[in-house]
Motif scaffolding. Structure first.
Motif, PDB file in Angstrom:
ATOM      1  N   UNK A 172       0.832  -1.205   0.000  1.00 41.21           N
ATOM      2  CA  UNK A 172       0.000   0.000   0.000  1.00 41.21           C
ATOM      3  C   UNK A 172       0.865   1.252   0.000  1.00 41.21           C
ATOM      4  N   UNK A 173       1.975   1.214   0.713  1.00 45.34           N
ATOM      5  CA  UNK A 173       2.914   2.346   0.725  1.00 45.34           C
ATOM      6  C   UNK A 173       3.466   2.574  -0.677  1.00 45.34           C
ATOM      7  N   UNK A 174       3.832   1.492  -1.358  1.00 47.57           N
ATOM      8  CA  UNK A 174       4.348   1.612  -2.730  1.00 47.57           C
ATOM      9  C   UNK A 174       3.298   2.206  -3.658  1.00 47.57           C
ATOM     10  N   UNK A 175       2.049   1.784  -3.489  1.00 42.12           N
ATOM     11  CA  UNK A 175       0.965   2.329  -4.319  1.00 42.12           C
ATOM     12  C   UNK A 175       0.768   3.817  -4.036  1.00 42.12           C
ATOM     13  N   UNK A 176       0.850   4.196  -2.765  1.00 42.56           N
ATOM     14  CA  UNK A 176       0.729   5.616  -2.412  1.00 42.56           C
ATOM     15  C   UNK A 176       1.875   6.418  -3.005  1.00 42.56           C
ATOM     16  N   UNK A 177       3.053   5.857  -2.982  1.00 42.70           N
ATOM     17  CA  UNK A 177       4.218   6.535  -3.563  1.00 42.70           C
ATOM     18  C   UNK A 177       4.001   6.771  -5.060  1.00 42.70           C
ATOM     19  N   UNK A 178       3.523   5.760  -5.756  1.00 46.90           N
ATOM     20  CA  UNK A 178       3.231   5.911  -7.192  1.00 46.90           C
ATOM     21  C   UNK A 178       2.183   6.985  -7.436  1.00 46.90           C
ATOM     22  N   UNK A 179       1.146   6.982  -6.634  1.00 44.54           N
ATOM     23  CA  UNK A 179       0.072   7.970  -6.760  1.00 44.54           C
ATOM     24  C   UNK A 179       0.608   9.385  -6.520  1.00 44.54           C
ATOM     25  N   UNK A 180       1.392   9.534  -5.494  1.00 46.02           N
ATOM     26  CA  UNK A 180       1.937  10.853  -5.171  1.00 46.02           C
ATOM     27  C   UNK A 180       2.933  11.340  -6.216  1.00 46.02           C
ATOM     28  N   UNK A 181       3.674  10.414  -6.807  1.00 45.49           N
ATOM     29  CA  UNK A 181       4.607  10.790  -7.885  1.00 45.49           C
ATOM     30  C   UNK A 181       3.836  11.236  -9.135  1.00 45.49           C
ATOM     31  N   UNK A 182       2.676  10.631  -9.357  1.00 46.23           N
ATOM     32  CA  UNK A 182       1.854  11.018 -10.510  1.00 46.23           C
ATOM     33  C   UNK A 182       1.234  12.399 -10.322  1.00 46.23           C
ATOM     34  N   UNK A 183       1.048  12.812  -9.067  1.00 46.47           N
ATOM     35  CA  UNK A 183       0.465  14.126  -8.755  1.00 46.47           C
ATOM     36  C   UNK A 183       1.358  14.834  -7.748  1.00 46.47           C
ATOM     37  N   UNK A 184       2.527  15.290  -8.178  1.00 47.28           N
ATOM     38  CA  UNK A 184       3.474  15.871  -7.234  1.00 47.28           C
ATOM     39  C   UNK A 184       2.954  17.168  -6.610  1.00 47.28           C
ATOM     40  N   UNK A 185       3.393  17.403  -5.383  1.00 41.87           N
ATOM     41  CA  UNK A 185       3.079  18.670  -4.702  1.00 41.87           C
ATOM     42  C   UNK A 185       3.900  19.789  -5.304  1.00 41.87           C
ATOM     43  N   UNK A 186       3.642  20.979  -4.812  1.00 41.91           N
ATOM     44  CA  UNK A 186       4.344  22.152  -5.359  1.00 41.91           C
ATOM     45  C   UNK A 186       5.606  22.439  -4.586  1.00 41.91           C
TER      46      UNK A 186
END
Length: 186
Positions: A172-186
């Motif tokens: 789940x952590x890996x999936x969250x990492x992928x998701x966050x990389x697809x929508x990076x913060x500013x």
């Protein structure tokens, strides 16, 4: 909270989480807490009140664990640290699934127990949303990412319990990492 009340809530938390709501009676909680029956009833007029206190006791520990050593820097680490703390919590406290979900399922009628379970899930959503904001995600992305991260955390708890495998939390952590990389913060 008085020491005796906290002892009872802690004992109820341990027993109810480990053995379930139906199988643990007041007598077992009294014995685990090392108090007299009258002391329990002085603080908690009924078992429902004991369960509510147990849930709140567990939530306080869980939220404190999530905040412990939390990465408050920017970026994905602020969110991914939630999964790291969840893994630590599961290893320390046991992997019997989500206490709040089990409470809501076992107490299907509207009332204080379901209210505490729902409030806990809402607090988790706010915690994730706040982390995303603090880590630099725009409000429009935060509103989209919060429910997804929440579902990944919830799914990690359920899968680790159901499958008996802590690797679910890492997945789940890996999936969250992928998701966050697809929508990076500013």
């Amino acid at each position: 909270m008085s020491k005796k009340r906290d002892d009872i809530a802690g004992a109820a938390n341990r027993l109810l989480y480990r053995e379930g709501f139906a199988s643990v009676g007041i007598d077992r909680i009294v014995a685990e807490a090392g108090v007299a029956l009258g002391t329990l009833y002085k603080h908690f007029p009924c078992k429902e009140d004991v369960i509510v206190a147990a849930l709140l006791h567990r939530e306080a520990g869980y939220l404190a664990a999530l905040e412990q050593e939390a990465d408050r820097g920017g970026g994905a680490d602020a969110i991914l640290s939630l999964f790291d703390r969840l893994l630590d919590w599961a290893e320390e406290e046991g992997g019997n699934g989500c206490f709040f979900l089990r409470a809501a399922a076992d107490h299907a009628e509207p009332g204080p127990i379901r209210d505490v379970a729902l409030a806990h899930k809402q607090r988790m959503l706010r915690l994730i949303e706040n982390r995303l904001c603090e880590a630099g995600w725009r409000a429009s992305l935060t509103s989209r990412l919060t429910p997804s991260i929440f579902v990944l955390l919830e799914g990690a708890v359920a899968a680790a319990f159901t499958l008996g495998d802590r690797r679910a939390i890492a997945a789940a952590r890996d999936a969250a990492d992928l998701l966050l990389c697809a929508y990076p913060g500013e």
